[in-house]
Design an enzyme around this catalytic site. Structure first.
Site, PDB file in Angstrom:
ATOM      1  CB  SER A 295      -0.857  -0.090   1.302  1.00 48.47           C
ATOM      2  OG  SER A 295      -1.752   1.089   1.033  1.00 48.47           O
ATOM      3  CG  ASP A 306       7.693   4.923 -11.951  1.00 52.28           C
ATOM      4  OD1 ASP A 306       8.520   4.031 -11.804  1.00 52.28           O
ATOM      5  OD2 ASP A 306       6.403   5.052 -12.008  1.00 52.28           O
ATOM      6  CE  LYS A 320      -5.070  -2.216   0.390  1.00 58.66           C
ATOM      7  NZ  LYS A 320      -5.492  -0.729   0.721  1.00 58.66           N
TER       8      LYS A 320
END
Length: 432
Positions: A295, A306, A320
């Protein structure tokens, strides 16, 4: 939208209720080929009436309705659930106040209750519970098809009381009974230690209301002593609050998208961006993750990866990637409903995929023979009368480290690898 949810799921409830029909119950309920908008609600009303008339025990209508709501949400996904008044209060306490339990984040997968991750320094962590363990029973009550919230309510309890779990470890062939004494779950979510001069190991155990503040304080203290690199450890961090995941990521990013959430409704879609702040940290970073990173942890790891801000090392994360809104109801109960999915800055969904590390390094338990061999290895600096390299005392590596740091490095191959990488990242960036 609420009517649509009720009709869709209560239709299923009606079918299940009559799938094994009984001669003791007079009449049947016919289903037209093209039901009207409210036919499913009519069916539910009929089923409710039949249960109240003929069921072997007298069950209060409130309990029947609550059970129907729970069944509806349980059929959607593992994370949507109905929260009773007591459960709703417990959820609020778990992110802002003190609460008691054993310290694990759990989820449901294929009807099985699994451990997402134990929280560090809790009874579950000390007892050796690990990500992927299956909880077969709580105090002798089987967990098959038990909702996660029901399991949480059974596992939590007063400080000093005992709970018995039947655990099937990931690589075990037979279950193990584990008895745990409930305790106060520590609210401190950030721990920091200096591994070597200027290189810090910053461990985030969860994302609660205080996490970003604790992180900023730890980084300020490190900055006073000189900071050359950071290992951000998100292993076995089961997640928590979205706003904290965003603000933690923003601490290390100057601009750009941190995470986007996309849902069915327009108001459920949103993009969170980083902004330049005076306290932004720019030193080299390595982020440690594993299957217990879920999460909010995956949001942070995905954003830093990224944007090429950090090297991700360890094992693929839990996956998740769904967003739950906790909606208070008028009677003090609550509804936890999945409303959207998380996407990393590059547009990749986290859900059921997780974050793949740049360098996959499985955790290895230290073997005594390897440890002895490593400790007995001789290098030039260990020889009598070896020639010094002429470095000044200021830049020389400290002759000794704290015992706990030394032991941590000896026992943790992922941490050792992360330290080597964070020290060499500036050099690696220069290599074309």
């Amino acid at each position: 939208m609420r009517v649509t949810l009720w009709t869709a799921t209560l239709l299923i409830l009606g079918v299940l209720a009559f799938s094994g029909g009984s001669a003791l119950v007079p009449g049947t309920v016919g289903a037209a080929s093209d039901e009207g908008k409210y036919d499913s609600l009519k069916r539910f009303s009929q089923v409710l009436d039949l249960v109240e008339r003929y069921y072997v025990r007298d069950v209060p209508r409130k309990d029947l309705i609550n059970g129907a709501v729970k069944g509806m949400l349980q059929g959607l996904d593992p994370h949507s659930t109905f929260l009773s008044v007591e459960e709703f209060k417990e959820m609020q306490e778990s992110t802002s106040g003190e609460f008691f339990g054993i310290g694990i984040e759990i989820s449901s997968e294929n009807g099985q209750l699994i451990v997402v991750a134990p929280i560090e320094d809790t009874p579950a962590h000390k007892a050796g519970l690990k990500s992927g363990d299956i909880i077969l029973a709580v105090d002798g009550v089987p967990t098959q098809d038990m909702t996660t919230q029901e399991a949480v309510s059974r596992i939590r309890g007063a400080k000093g009381t005992e709970v018995e779990l039947s655990i099937l470890h990931r690589d075990a062939k037979a279950p193990e009974v584990v008895r745990l004494v409930r305790d106060a779950i520590p609210l401190i979510s950030v721990k920091s230690k200096m591994l070597e001069d200027g290189y810090y190991w910053v461990r985030l155990t969860r994302f609660s209301e205080r996490t970003t503040g604790e992180l900023v304080d730890a980084l300020k203290e490190a900055g006073k002593k000189g900071m050359k690199g950071i290992i951000l450890d998100l292993r076995n961090n089961p997640g928590g609050l979205l706003d904290q995941a965003v603000s933690v990521s923003d601490t290390f990013l100057k601009d750009g998208v941190i995470v986007s959430i996309r849902g069915r409704m327009e108001d459920a879609s949103r993009e969170y961006r980083a902004k330049t702040q005076p306290g932004d940290v720019a030193v080299p970073m390595v982020v440690l993750v594993n299957a217990g990173s879920a999460s909010a942890s995956e949001i942070v790891a995905g954003a830093l990866r990224d944007h090429n801000r950090a090297l991700i090392l360890g094992e693929r994360t839990f996956g998740k990637g769904s967003v739950q809104n906790v909606i208070p109801l008028s009677d003090g109960a609550g509804l936890k409903l999945t409303v959207a999915l998380y996407y990393t800055p590059n547009g990749r969904s986290i859900q059921a995929e997780g974050i793949e590390p740049d360098f996959e390094v499985p955790f290895e338990l230290p073997r005594e023979e390897e440890k002895a061999h490593r400790l007995n290895m001789v290098r030039e600096k260990d020889l009598n009368r070896h020639i010094e390299n002429g470095s000044s005392g200021k830049d020389a590596r400290p002759s000794a480290r704290a015992d706990d740091v030394k032991q941590a490095l000896e026992k943790d191959n992922q941490l050792r690898m992360a330290l080597q990488f964070v020290k060499r990242l500036p050099r690696l960036k220069d290599i074309q």
